[in-house]
Design a protein around this motif. Structure first.
Motif, PDB file in Angstrom:
ATOM      1  N   SER A 105       0.849  -1.199   0.000  1.00 27.41           N
ATOM      2  CA  SER A 105       0.000   0.000   0.000  1.00 27.41           C
ATOM      3  C   SER A 105       0.877   1.239   0.000  1.00 27.41           C
ATOM      4  O   SER A 105       2.105   1.151   0.190  1.00 27.41           O
ATOM      5  CB  SER A 105      -0.881   0.020   1.256  1.00 27.41           C
ATOM      6  N   GLY A 106       0.219   2.394  -0.148  1.00 28.29           N
ATOM      7  CA  GLY A 106       0.954   3.652  -0.136  1.00 28.29           C
ATOM      8  C   GLY A 106       1.546   3.950   1.235  1.00 28.29           C
ATOM      9  O   GLY A 106       2.701   4.383   1.346  1.00 28.29           O
ATOM     10  N   ALA A 107       0.755   3.721   2.274  1.00 26.32           N
ATOM     11  CA  ALA A 107       1.255   3.989   3.623  1.00 26.32           C
ATOM     12  C   ALA A 107       2.470   3.121   3.913  1.00 26.32           C
ATOM     13  O   ALA A 107       3.458   3.588   4.486  1.00 26.32           O
ATOM     14  CB  ALA A 107       0.153   3.718   4.645  1.00 26.32           C
ATOM     15  N   GLU A 108       2.413   1.869   3.481  1.00 26.04           N
ATOM     16  CA  GLU A 108       3.547   0.968   3.719  1.00 26.04           C
ATOM     17  C   GLU A 108       4.778   1.399   2.936  1.00 26.04           C
ATOM     18  O   GLU A 108       5.906   1.236   3.405  1.00 26.04           O
ATOM     19  CB  GLU A 108       3.174  -0.440   3.273  1.00 26.04           C
ATOM     20  N   VAL A 191       7.975  15.041   0.332  1.00 24.04           N
ATOM     21  CA  VAL A 191       6.938  15.889  -0.282  1.00 24.04           C
ATOM     22  C   VAL A 191       6.165  15.154  -1.372  1.00 24.04           C
ATOM     23  O   VAL A 191       6.684  14.234  -2.001  1.00 24.04           O
ATOM     24  CB  VAL A 191       7.537  17.175  -0.922  1.00 24.04           C
ATOM     25  N   GLU A 192       4.921  15.570  -1.576  1.00 19.96           N
ATOM     26  CA  GLU A 192       4.171  15.185  -2.779  1.00 19.96           C
ATOM     27  C   GLU A 192       4.403  16.320  -3.778  1.00 19.96           C
ATOM     28  O   GLU A 192       4.195  17.484  -3.444  1.00 19.96           O
ATOM     29  CB  GLU A 192       2.660  15.152  -2.504  1.00 19.96           C
ATOM     30  N   MET A 193       4.820  15.988  -4.978  1.00 19.91           N
ATOM     31  CA  MET A 193       5.045  17.028  -5.994  1.00 19.91           C
ATOM     32  C   MET A 193       3.721  17.721  -6.332  1.00 19.91           C
ATOM     33  O   MET A 193       3.671  18.904  -6.634  1.00 19.91           O
ATOM     34  CB  MET A 193       5.631  16.426  -7.272  1.00 19.91           C
ATOM     35  N   ALA A 224      10.172  11.689  -2.515  1.00 18.57           N
ATOM     36  CA  ALA A 224       8.959  12.101  -3.238  1.00 18.57           C
ATOM     37  C   ALA A 224       7.886  11.044  -3.024  1.00 18.57           C
ATOM     38  O   ALA A 224       8.108   9.859  -3.314  1.00 18.57           O
ATOM     39  CB  ALA A 224       9.263  12.267  -4.724  1.00 18.57           C
ATOM     40  N   ASP A 225       6.744  11.469  -2.498  1.00 15.55           N
ATOM     41  CA  ASP A 225       5.595  10.569  -2.339  1.00 15.55           C
ATOM     42  C   ASP A 225       4.799  10.629  -3.638  1.00 15.55           C
ATOM     43  O   ASP A 225       4.103  11.602  -3.923  1.00 15.55           O
ATOM     44  CB  ASP A 225       4.742  11.030  -1.148  1.00 15.55           C
ATOM     45  N   GLU A 226       4.954   9.573  -4.445  1.00 15.75           N
ATOM     46  CA  GLU A 226       4.299   9.508  -5.766  1.00 15.75           C
ATOM     47  C   GLU A 226       3.128   8.528  -5.746  1.00 15.75           C
ATOM     48  O   GLU A 226       2.741   7.989  -6.780  1.00 15.75           O
ATOM     49  CB  GLU A 226       5.320   9.074  -6.821  1.00 15.75           C
ATOM     50  N   VAL A 227       2.595   8.299  -4.551  1.00 17.34           N
ATOM     51  CA  VAL A 227       1.527   7.304  -4.413  1.00 17.34           C
ATOM     52  C   VAL A 227       0.323   7.668  -5.281  1.00 17.34           C
ATOM     53  O   VAL A 227      -0.251   6.812  -5.952  1.00 17.34           O
ATOM     54  CB  VAL A 227       1.141   7.126  -2.924  1.00 17.34           C
ATOM     55  N   GLN A 228      -0.049   8.946  -5.280  1.00 18.72           N
ATOM     56  CA  GLN A 228      -1.207   9.368  -6.076  1.00 18.72           C
ATOM     57  C   GLN A 228      -0.798   9.912  -7.451  1.00 18.72           C
ATOM     58  O   GLN A 228      -1.491   9.730  -8.434  1.00 18.72           O
ATOM     59  CB  GLN A 228      -1.998  10.432  -5.300  1.00 18.72           C
ATOM     60  N   SER A 229       0.356  10.589  -7.492  1.00 19.44           N
ATOM     61  CA  SER A 229       0.739  11.303  -8.715  1.00 19.44           C
ATOM     62  C   SER A 229       1.509  10.443  -9.704  1.00 19.44           C
ATOM     63  O   SER A 229       1.712  10.844 -10.845  1.00 19.44           O
ATOM     64  CB  SER A 229       1.596  12.517  -8.333  1.00 19.44           C
ATOM     65  N   ALA A 253       2.176   3.270  -5.236  1.00 20.20           N
ATOM     66  CA  ALA A 253       1.205   2.224  -4.845  1.00 20.20           C
ATOM     67  C   ALA A 253       0.031   2.329  -5.817  1.00 20.20           C
ATOM     68  O   ALA A 253       0.226   2.291  -7.031  1.00 20.20           O
ATOM     69  CB  ALA A 253       0.747   2.384  -3.401  1.00 20.20           C
ATOM     70  N   LYS A 254      -1.186   2.505  -5.259  1.00 21.05           N
ATOM     71  CA  LYS A 254      -2.398   2.762  -6.045  1.00 21.05           C
ATOM     72  C   LYS A 254      -2.478   1.925  -7.327  1.00 21.05           C
ATOM     73  O   LYS A 254      -2.879   0.785  -7.264  1.00 21.05           O
ATOM     74  CB  LYS A 254      -2.482   4.251  -6.355  1.00 21.05           C
ATOM     75  N   SER A 255      -2.086   2.491  -8.492  1.00 22.34           N
ATOM     76  CA  SER A 255      -2.408   1.785  -9.728  1.00 22.34           C
ATOM     77  C   SER A 255      -1.298   0.840 -10.199  1.00 22.34           C
ATOM     78  O   SER A 255      -1.324   0.362 -11.331  1.00 22.34           O
ATOM     79  CB  SER A 255      -2.795   2.771 -10.824  1.00 22.34           C
TER      80      SER A 255
HETATM   81  C1  LIG Z   1       0.035  10.933  -1.616  1.00 20.92           C
HETATM   82  C2  LIG Z   1      -0.445   9.729  -0.865  1.00 20.92           C
HETATM   83  N1  LIG Z   1       0.404   9.088  -0.054  1.00 20.92           N
HETATM   84  C3  LIG Z   1       0.015   7.990   0.631  1.00 20.92           C
HETATM   85  C4  LIG Z   1      -1.275   7.514   0.560  1.00 20.92           C
HETATM   86  C5  LIG Z   1      -1.681   6.306   1.345  1.00 20.92           C
HETATM   87  O1  LIG Z   1      -1.874   5.236   0.487  1.00 20.92           O
HETATM   88  P1  LIG Z   1      -2.705   3.943   0.972  1.00 20.92           P
HETATM   89  O2  LIG Z   1      -4.108   4.377   1.185  1.00 20.92           O
HETATM   90  O3  LIG Z   1      -2.529   2.957  -0.141  1.00 20.92           O
HETATM   91  O4  LIG Z   1      -2.052   3.477   2.238  1.00 20.92           O
HETATM   92  C6  LIG Z   1      -2.201   8.167  -0.267  1.00 20.92           C
HETATM   93  C7  LIG Z   1      -3.599   7.688  -0.359  1.00 20.92           C
HETATM   94  O5  LIG Z   1      -4.482   8.340  -0.821  1.00 20.92           O
HETATM   95  C8  LIG Z   1      -1.782   9.309  -0.992  1.00 20.92           C
HETATM   96  O6  LIG Z   1      -2.625   9.971  -1.791  1.00 20.92           O
END
Ligand SMILES: Cc1ncc(COP(=O)(O)O)c(C=O)c1O
Length: 399
Positions: A105-108, A191-193, A224-229, A253-255
């Motif tokens: 997951s993104g949090a992980e 940071v998230e870009m 860089a947190d690219e989980v969403q972007s 993560a995500k997709s």
């Molecule tokens: C930028 C960003 N980082 C981390 C997370 C957390 O991801 P997850 O819900 O898969 O743990 C999210 C979820 O929306 C997110 O948008």
């Protein structure tokens, strides 16, 4: 009682009450369409929150999933698996990163990034540096460390203390605040870009350039947190590629597996030496089934030039959506974003507009009460986006 009402009752009786759900029950999906239990059709402008970047229930991915599910699903990371190695090779070609760690997951992925930054500082650089500085308005996840890293207050943090030490956030865009926040205890800036949950707010290019230089000057890591972007959403493989910088660590993560749970943390070869066997692990991360599906996702994104497509559609959307600002100057402030990570900032409370859009068959998200957030499948037909704009224009005229 309708099928929907019956389901709501079951869910409320049995599932922890942690979500403010939309009054919709989704029973199936295809491409950029969602269908509810009563057979109503919706245009999906959310992709399961940037998860189905390639659209829902694709036949090519279903085939890979079905075949792999009969060969090997999951045996843990005690073993070498071809599927995982193949995916790593493909993903590493999308950036300058040298190593990847797979999780779920993104949090992980962010948790792994934070742990790696701290351990790298201590074990490789022999520096007692552990602090992580993030930006206000950011969102990094819901584990104890990542919710502490998240630069927002409210329900996300309330009642969960004591929170882990070593986190602070500073205003986005304020380089002096960042400079003042860095100390000899700082391990990394994260940071998230493009802030996603924060309302689709891309960081200013000048800010990012100076931020990357500051991180180098102060000898702290840039995450860089690219989980969403990430994964082509912003019109490039990774949003940091718009800024011409190379983070030391980035997360995804995500997709990644277009709907199956998967996360990944990427690091330079040097920084990755902060981990060693036994220092970090996960049972499921990089299992054969999700890895095989993710490999196919990467192939499709490359073969179908999905990043370029997202960039083109996003530009066209912003161009046509600008009409809304001209036509409704008292209601629409701006349209912003990169690629198909788009936000329409309203000047008024958006709840009734958001509800009216849903009633007319559009699924999207309302952030901070005033921002319509769009994260459509990157494969969506532009006509769907145009129909959305037309419908929104009609609703704004009526309200
Ligand atoms: C930028 C960003 N980082 C981390 C997370 C957390 O991801 P997850 O819900 O898969 O743990 C999210 C979820 O929306 C997110 O948008």
């Amino acid at each position: 009682m309708s099928k929907h009402d019956n389901l709501v009752k079951k869910v409320n009786n049995n599932i922890c009450n942690t979500y403010g759900r939309y009054p919709v029950s989704i029973s199936k999906a295809k491409g950029a369409r969602l269908y509810d239990l009563d057979g109503n059709e919706y245009i999906d402008l959310l992709s399961g929150i940037s998860v189905a970047n390639l659209g829902h229930c694709r036949e090519d991915l279903a085939k890979v999933m079905a075949e792999q599910s009969q060969k090997l699903v999951q045996v843990s990371n005690l073993f070498y698996q071809e599927e995982q190695a193949e995916l790593a090779e493909k993903l590493l070609k999308t950036s300058d990163a040298g190593k990847v760690f797979f999780c779920n997951s993104g949090a992980e992925a962010n948790e792994a990034a934070i742990k790696l930054a701290r351990r790298y500082m201590r074990k490789v650089k022999n520096k007692e540096a552990y602090e992580i500085i993030t930006l206000q308005g950011s969102f990094h996840g819901r584990t104890l460390a990542t919710l502490t890293a998240t630069g927002q207050d409210g329900l996300i943090k309330e009642g969960f203390g004591p929170l882990p030490e070593g986190f602070k956030s500073v205003p986005a865009g304020d380089i002096e605040a960042m400079r003042n926040a860095i100390s000899d205890k700082t391990a990394a800036i994260m940071v998230e870009m493009i802030q996603g949950e924060g309302g689709i707010r891309p960081l200013a290019p000048e800010y990012v350039t100076v931020l990357a230089a500051l991180a180098k000057e102060k000898d702290v890591l840039l995450i860089a947190d690219e989980v969403q972007s990430g994964l082509c959403r912003s019109g490039k493989w990774w949003a940091f590629q718009h800024y011409g910088i190379t983070p030391d660590i980035f997360t995804s993560a995500k997709s990644l597996a277009n709907g199956l749970p998967m996360g990944a943390m990427f690091a330079t070869d040097t920084v990755a030496t902060g981990f060693e066997p036994g220092s970090h692990a996960t049972t499921f991360g990089g299992g054969a089934l999700v890895s095989k599906v993710a490999s196919k996702v990467v192939d499709i994104m490359n073969d179908e030039k999905i990043a370029e497509r997202a960039a083109k559609l996003g530009e066209q959307f912003k161009k046509e959506a600008a009409e809304l600002i001209t036509r409704h100057p008292d209601k629409v402030e701006t349209v912003r974003g990169l690629g198909l990570m788009l936000g329409i900032q309203l000047k008024i409370d958006g709840s009734s507009i958001f509800a009216a859009l849903r009633d007319k068959g559009f699924i999207l998200n309302l952030t901070k009460g005033t921002i319509l957030r769009l994260l459509p499948p990157l494969t969506i037909d532009f006509e769907d986006l145009r129909t959305f704009l037309k419908t929104l224009d009609g609703i704004l005229s009526e309200n």
